[in-house]
Design an enzyme around this catalytic site. Sequence first.
Site, PDB file in Angstrom:
ATOM      1  N   ARG A 227       0.723  -1.536   0.252  1.00  0.00           N
ATOM      2  CA  ARG A 227      -0.207  -0.195   0.197  1.00  0.00           C
ATOM      3  C   ARG A 227       0.952   1.588   0.109  1.00  0.00           C
ATOM      4  NH1 ARG A 227      -5.195  -1.527   0.712  1.00  0.00           N
ATOM      5  NH2 ARG A 227      -5.283  -3.958   2.174  1.00  0.00           N
ATOM      6  N   GLY A 228       0.479   2.267  -0.867  1.00  0.00           N
ATOM      7  CA  GLY A 228       0.827   3.264  -0.538  1.00  0.00           C
ATOM      8  C   GLY A 228       2.036   4.095  -1.376  1.00  0.00           C
ATOM      9  N   ASN A 253      -9.810   1.006  -5.501  1.00  0.00           N
ATOM     10  CA  ASN A 253     -10.612   2.720  -6.312  1.00  0.00           C
ATOM     11  C   ASN A 253      -9.315   3.522  -5.482  1.00  0.00           C
ATOM     12  OD1 ASN A 253     -13.033   2.646  -7.155  1.00  0.00           O
ATOM     13  ND2 ASN A 253     -13.843   2.447  -4.423  1.00  0.00           N
ATOM     14  N   ASP A 283     -14.289  -7.073  -2.584  1.00  0.00           N
ATOM     15  CA  ASP A 283     -15.098  -6.007  -1.961  1.00  0.00           C
ATOM     16  C   ASP A 283     -16.834  -5.063  -2.258  1.00  0.00           C
ATOM     17  OD1 ASP A 283     -13.930  -6.194   0.700  1.00  0.00           O
ATOM     18  OD2 ASP A 283     -13.988  -3.927   0.705  1.00  0.00           O
ATOM     19  N   GLY A 327     -15.468  -6.337   4.360  1.00  0.00           N
ATOM     20  CA  GLY A 327     -16.414  -5.631   3.445  1.00  0.00           C
ATOM     21  C   GLY A 327     -16.039  -3.324   4.706  1.00  0.00           C
ATOM     22  N   TYR A 434      -7.990 -13.410   6.172  1.00  0.00           N
ATOM     23  CA  TYR A 434      -6.449 -13.783   5.359  1.00  0.00           C
ATOM     24  C   TYR A 434      -6.153 -14.593   4.748  1.00  0.00           C
ATOM     25  CZ  TYR A 434      -4.876  -9.276   7.871  1.00  0.00           C
ATOM     26  OH  TYR A 434      -5.215  -8.335   8.558  1.00  0.00           O
ATOM     27  N   MET A 435      -6.842 -16.086   5.013  1.00  0.00           N
ATOM     28  CA  MET A 435      -7.511 -16.961   4.658  1.00  0.00           C
ATOM     29  C   MET A 435      -8.184 -17.053   3.102  1.00  0.00           C
ATOM     30  SD  MET A 435      -8.383 -19.397   8.082  1.00  0.00           S
ATOM     31  CE  MET A 435      -8.763 -20.867   6.562  1.00  0.00           C
TER      32      MET A 435
END
Length: 511
Positions: A227-228, A253, A283, A327, A434-435
């Site tokens: 991320r980032g 997004n 999601d 979610g 995580y699974m």
Amino acid sequence: MDALICSATMCISPKNPFLFQSARPGPLILRKPICQANSVGFHRVAAAAAGETAIDLSNPEWKLKFERDFEERFNLPHITDAFPDAEAIPSTFCLKMRSPTYINNKDRVLLKVINYSSPDSAGAVCIDPGCTWIEQWVHRAGPREKIYFRPEEVKAAIVTCGGLCPGLNDVIRHIVITLEIYGVKNVAGIPYGYRGFSDKNLPEIPLSRKVVQNIHLSGGSLLGVSRGGPTVTEIVDSMEERGINMLFVLGGNGTHAGANAIHNECLKRRMKVAVVGVPKTIDNDILHMDKTFGFDTAVEEAQRAINSAYIEAHSAYHGIGVVKLMGRSSGFIAMQASLASGQVDICLIPEVPFNLHGPDGVLKHLNYLVETKGSAVVCVAEGAGQSFLENTNAKDASGNKVLGDIGVHIQQETKKYFKEIGVTVDVKYIDPTYMIRAVRANASDGILCTVLGQNAVHGAFAGYSGITVGIINNHYAYLPIPEVIAYDKSVDPNSRMWHRCLTSTGQPDFL
């Protein structure tokens, strides 16, 4: 900002027809429930009301203007916008068949297929108070007869950003394979998301059909994720230095917002580069699309957790199973998994507020279920009920709010409630997040990933940039990135699908 379509009593935003605004002084009137995920659209309409010229619904030409505005918004950015003299050459996409099938540039896919007769109809999405039917068309995806890049001059790069999602390797594989069919010899993987553009310790990964042949047989991402990352300027500097002129970005997004910024920076520098996104969000919260890859697999895997919770609850004296699913702002996984399993008694999602305590609260209903059934199963989306938890204002590297653990909170409150009323219960809590993220794509997602990867390459060679590819009403289409990142798609509490979920669980309103 958006123009508003107005009658004597109300105004409607063409960009967000979910919302109606009174033309008289006063607050916005919402014709359907709005949730946090739609708040961006809400503010956009409010801002438009302050400074845009209204369109009079009494004008017989208003529908024509709406159609023109829609067509302009969904028009695809193309290489020729910045390079009018760009040469179109015959496609090199050559399959071992006598007559390759190409898509005509004028082919379109219908965005909305239900003609609602009233705003009060379940799930209605209306443009005006009378629910006037206006056809809204988007560009069909697929190979074109003319292309704008010579394969021998292409250096393509693939980057996977955000969190893991089933199907990442499938998409990577088919991007590489399709590029090779066009004749591209130079394909690189950028390791660990956008970070790989700036970190000198992360060399790019050469990709070929031989390298990617079997990567779809395992979960995760061959390229890694993060991320980032660096600034847009740094990313485009790196692309210039490496000679990248096709970039395929797999992400949600935030990642798509980055891809659009990269596209704009390349235009600013007059770089002939195609930037194409492939929506990756487990999601399923990307606008306009039927579903995103990984979602079907997530629902299938989530059922295993729900079934385990059911067995635990059903086998115990006064057993209660609590399952937390993914979610953040949309409850599609929790809703669909609850529907598919048939074992859930209570489904809680971010879009639908609820109370835990009180005569109509979740805990009171759990007590009823324990008394009448002997056990219960609760399925909750991670973004639900955040108002019950402490707000730390912390954010992750992607800028997303760090959520409190609603699953643990419900588990603790359930134990506390039943202890106070003197009823023995056995509460089991399962968090399979995580699974689920790490498994390989199932058959349905495997097909979706295959077609998305192929169409991403077709779009790039056709000269489109700043676009993404998705499935709309079972057909594949290209969309401008800004149109899919305006706000998160969310479950409509007035939709038939949510009503079907309530029919399955038998739960009341918890308010």
